[in-house]
Design an enzyme around this catalytic site. Structure first.
Site, PDB file in Angstrom:
ATOM      1  N   ASN A   8       0.873  -1.178   0.000  1.00 57.43           N
ATOM      2  CA  ASN A   8       0.000   0.000   0.000  1.00 57.43           C
ATOM      3  C   ASN A   8       0.911   1.230   0.000  1.00 57.43           C
ATOM      4  O   ASN A   8       1.506   1.561   1.021  1.00 57.43           O
ATOM      5  CB  ASN A   8      -0.886  -0.038   1.260  1.00 57.43           C
ATOM      6  CG  ASN A   8      -1.702   1.229   1.436  1.00 57.43           C
ATOM      7  OD1 ASN A   8      -1.774   2.071   0.528  1.00 57.43           O
ATOM      8  ND2 ASN A   8      -2.323   1.379   2.597  1.00 57.43           N
ATOM      9  N   LYS A  10       0.205   4.293  -0.320  1.00 61.35           N
ATOM     10  CA  LYS A  10      -0.410   5.503   0.259  1.00 61.35           C
ATOM     11  C   LYS A  10      -0.101   6.724  -0.622  1.00 61.35           C
ATOM     12  O   LYS A  10      -0.033   6.582  -1.834  1.00 61.35           O
ATOM     13  CB  LYS A  10       0.070   5.679   1.702  1.00 61.35           C
ATOM     14  CG  LYS A  10      -0.140   4.409   2.538  1.00 61.35           C
ATOM     15  CD  LYS A  10       0.046   4.606   4.005  1.00 61.35           C
ATOM     16  CE  LYS A  10      -0.210   3.289   4.725  1.00 61.35           C
ATOM     17  NZ  LYS A  10      -0.101   3.392   6.168  1.00 61.35           N
ATOM     18  N   HIS A  96      -9.611   1.736   4.904  1.00 61.90           N
ATOM     19  CA  HIS A  96      -8.338   1.846   5.624  1.00 61.90           C
ATOM     20  C   HIS A  96      -8.517   2.810   6.803  1.00 61.90           C
ATOM     21  O   HIS A  96      -9.256   3.782   6.709  1.00 61.90           O
ATOM     22  CB  HIS A  96      -7.252   2.358   4.670  1.00 61.90           C
ATOM     23  CG  HIS A  96      -5.888   2.268   5.264  1.00 61.90           C
ATOM     24  ND1 HIS A  96      -5.425   3.185   6.178  1.00 61.90           N
ATOM     25  CD2 HIS A  96      -4.898   1.346   5.114  1.00 61.90           C
ATOM     26  CE1 HIS A  96      -4.201   2.830   6.551  1.00 61.90           C
ATOM     27  NE2 HIS A  96      -3.859   1.724   5.919  1.00 61.90           N
ATOM     28  N   GLU A  98      -6.792   5.111   7.909  1.00 65.25           N
ATOM     29  CA  GLU A  98      -6.500   6.516   7.598  1.00 65.25           C
ATOM     30  C   GLU A  98      -7.696   7.175   6.918  1.00 65.25           C
ATOM     31  O   GLU A  98      -7.997   8.344   7.147  1.00 65.25           O
ATOM     32  CB  GLU A  98      -5.236   6.598   6.718  1.00 65.25           C
ATOM     33  CG  GLU A  98      -3.983   6.313   7.544  1.00 65.25           C
ATOM     34  CD  GLU A  98      -2.842   5.680   6.773  1.00 65.25           C
ATOM     35  OE1 GLU A  98      -2.836   5.706   5.530  1.00 65.25           O
ATOM     36  OE2 GLU A  98      -1.930   5.130   7.446  1.00 65.25           O
ATOM     37  N   GLU A 168      -5.800  -4.710  10.552  1.00 69.31           N
ATOM     38  CA  GLU A 168      -4.722  -3.742  10.753  1.00 69.31           C
ATOM     39  C   GLU A 168      -4.956  -2.992  12.061  1.00 69.31           C
ATOM     40  O   GLU A 168      -5.677  -1.980  12.073  1.00 69.31           O
ATOM     41  CB  GLU A 168      -4.698  -2.729   9.606  1.00 69.31           C
ATOM     42  CG  GLU A 168      -4.478  -3.338   8.243  1.00 69.31           C
ATOM     43  CD  GLU A 168      -3.847  -2.325   7.291  1.00 69.31           C
ATOM     44  OE1 GLU A 168      -2.742  -2.588   6.827  1.00 69.31           O
ATOM     45  OE2 GLU A 168      -4.455  -1.264   7.054  1.00 69.31           O
ATOM     46  N   GLY A 174       2.389   2.121  10.824  1.00 64.72           N
ATOM     47  CA  GLY A 174       3.389   3.175  10.706  1.00 64.72           C
ATOM     48  C   GLY A 174       4.124   3.480  11.998  1.00 64.72           C
ATOM     49  O   GLY A 174       4.821   4.485  12.105  1.00 64.72           O
ATOM     50  N   SER A 213       3.126  -2.301  10.331  1.00 66.53           N
ATOM     51  CA  SER A 213       4.566  -2.440  10.589  1.00 66.53           C
ATOM     52  C   SER A 213       5.129  -3.800  10.178  1.00 66.53           C
ATOM     53  O   SER A 213       6.020  -4.338  10.844  1.00 66.53           O
ATOM     54  CB  SER A 213       4.886  -2.136  12.059  1.00 66.53           C
ATOM     55  OG  SER A 213       4.582  -0.783  12.337  1.00 66.53           O
TER      56      SER A 213
HETATM   57  P1  PGA Z   1       2.686   0.204   7.695  1.00 66.89           P
HETATM   58  O1  PGA Z   1       1.240   0.475   7.059  1.00 66.89           O
HETATM   59  O2  PGA Z   1       3.202  -1.080   7.098  1.00 66.89           O
HETATM   60  O3  PGA Z   1       3.524   1.399   7.293  1.00 66.89           O
HETATM   61  O4  PGA Z   1       2.514   0.101   9.166  1.00 66.89           O
HETATM   62  C1  PGA Z   1       0.330  -0.570   6.833  1.00 66.89           C
HETATM   63  C2  PGA Z   1      -0.956  -0.038   6.242  1.00 66.89           C
HETATM   64  O5  PGA Z   1      -1.387   1.058   6.625  1.00 66.89           O
HETATM   65  O6  PGA Z   1      -1.584  -0.693   5.371  1.00 66.89           O
END
Ligand code: PGA
Length: 254
Positions: A8, A10, A96, A98, A168, A174, A213
């Protein structure tokens, strides 16, 4: 079932960077990978078509990060399922954390998007997960269960096999703080049981990805768990070396 590992990206990578990243993956990933693992990348909307031109005759799948559920119309700034299909998308991330947190995406909108994607022939990757506060209050399963139920309300059994769920935990996204494999497995098994209630034995064919992560050094522990069928990778999907190592390491334990 074939596991799926999806990067992903982003809001990272312009057209030049995105195309060079995917070209790098094609060089780095040995061809035997694709027989046992599905690999997908989710660039920004503007990079979908340029990346599609590179992956169209390769085994790498293309995913979008979002979509709008109406077919067409006066919806400035939105992108339809037909548009995503026209640029070769097989998957679309929905809900997601976010998008839920920063852009006010509701369970109702997530549900409409999932049903429209399934009708339109794109496989949704439904993201669910609890915040740290919710976990500490012992509400993880309540929150995740609610999100899964609301998202899949009214989905036909005949579409079940095309659904992908990504667990998630928001506190792991992140942050560098990955969930312990057993901690993730507990939630994955819980999600599988909900899917069984909804779709019966077909639930065994639904991929449940872990996200948050994921790195080359923690993917193996996660992939050894029974109900973890792949990963949604953010930060570590932005570098050819890291993402390739994640896929290759996963291959060693499946
Ligand atoms: P990350 O993000 O691997 O940077 O923690 C995962 C995601 O948001 O899909």
């Amino acid at each position: 079932m074939k596991p799926l590992i999806c990067g992903n990206w982003k809001m990272h990578k312009d057209v030049y960077e995105a195309t060079s990243l995917v070209k790098g993956l094609l060089v780095e990933l040995p061809s035997e990978v694709y027989r046992r693992i599905e690999v997908a990348v989710a660039p920004s909307y503007v990079c979908l078509y340029p990346v599609h031109l590179i992956v169209e005759d390769t085994p790498i799948f293309l995913a979008a990060q979002n979509v709008y559920y109406e077919k067409e119309g006066a919806y400035t700034g939105e992108v339809s399922i037909g548009m995503l299909k026209s640029v070769g998308c097989s998957y679309c991330i929905v809900g997601h954390s976010e998008r839920r947190k920063l852009f006010g995406e509701t369970d109702t909108a997530v549900n409409l998007k999932i049903k429209a994607l399934l009708d339109g022939g794109i496989a949704p990757i439904l993201c669910v997960g609890e915040t740290l506060e919710e976990r500490e209050a012992g509400k993880t399963l309540d929150v995740v269960g609610h999100q899964v139920f609301e998202a899949l309300k009214g989905v036909k059994i005949s579409s079940a096999k095309d659904i992908v769920v990504a667990y998630e935990p928001v506190w792991a996204i992140g942050t560098g703080r990955v969930a312990h494999p057993e901690q993730a497995q507990e939630v994955h098994a819980f999600i599988r049981n909900i899917l069984k209630d909804l779709f019966g034995d077909l639930a065994n064919d639904i991929k449940i990805l872990y996200g948050g992560s994921v790195k080359p050094d923690n993917i193996k522990g996660l992939m050894r768990e029974r109900d973890i069928n792949g990963a949604l990778v953010g930060g570590a999907s932005l570098k050819v070396r890291d993402f390739s190592e994640i896929v290759i390491n996963a291959l060693e334990v499946i």
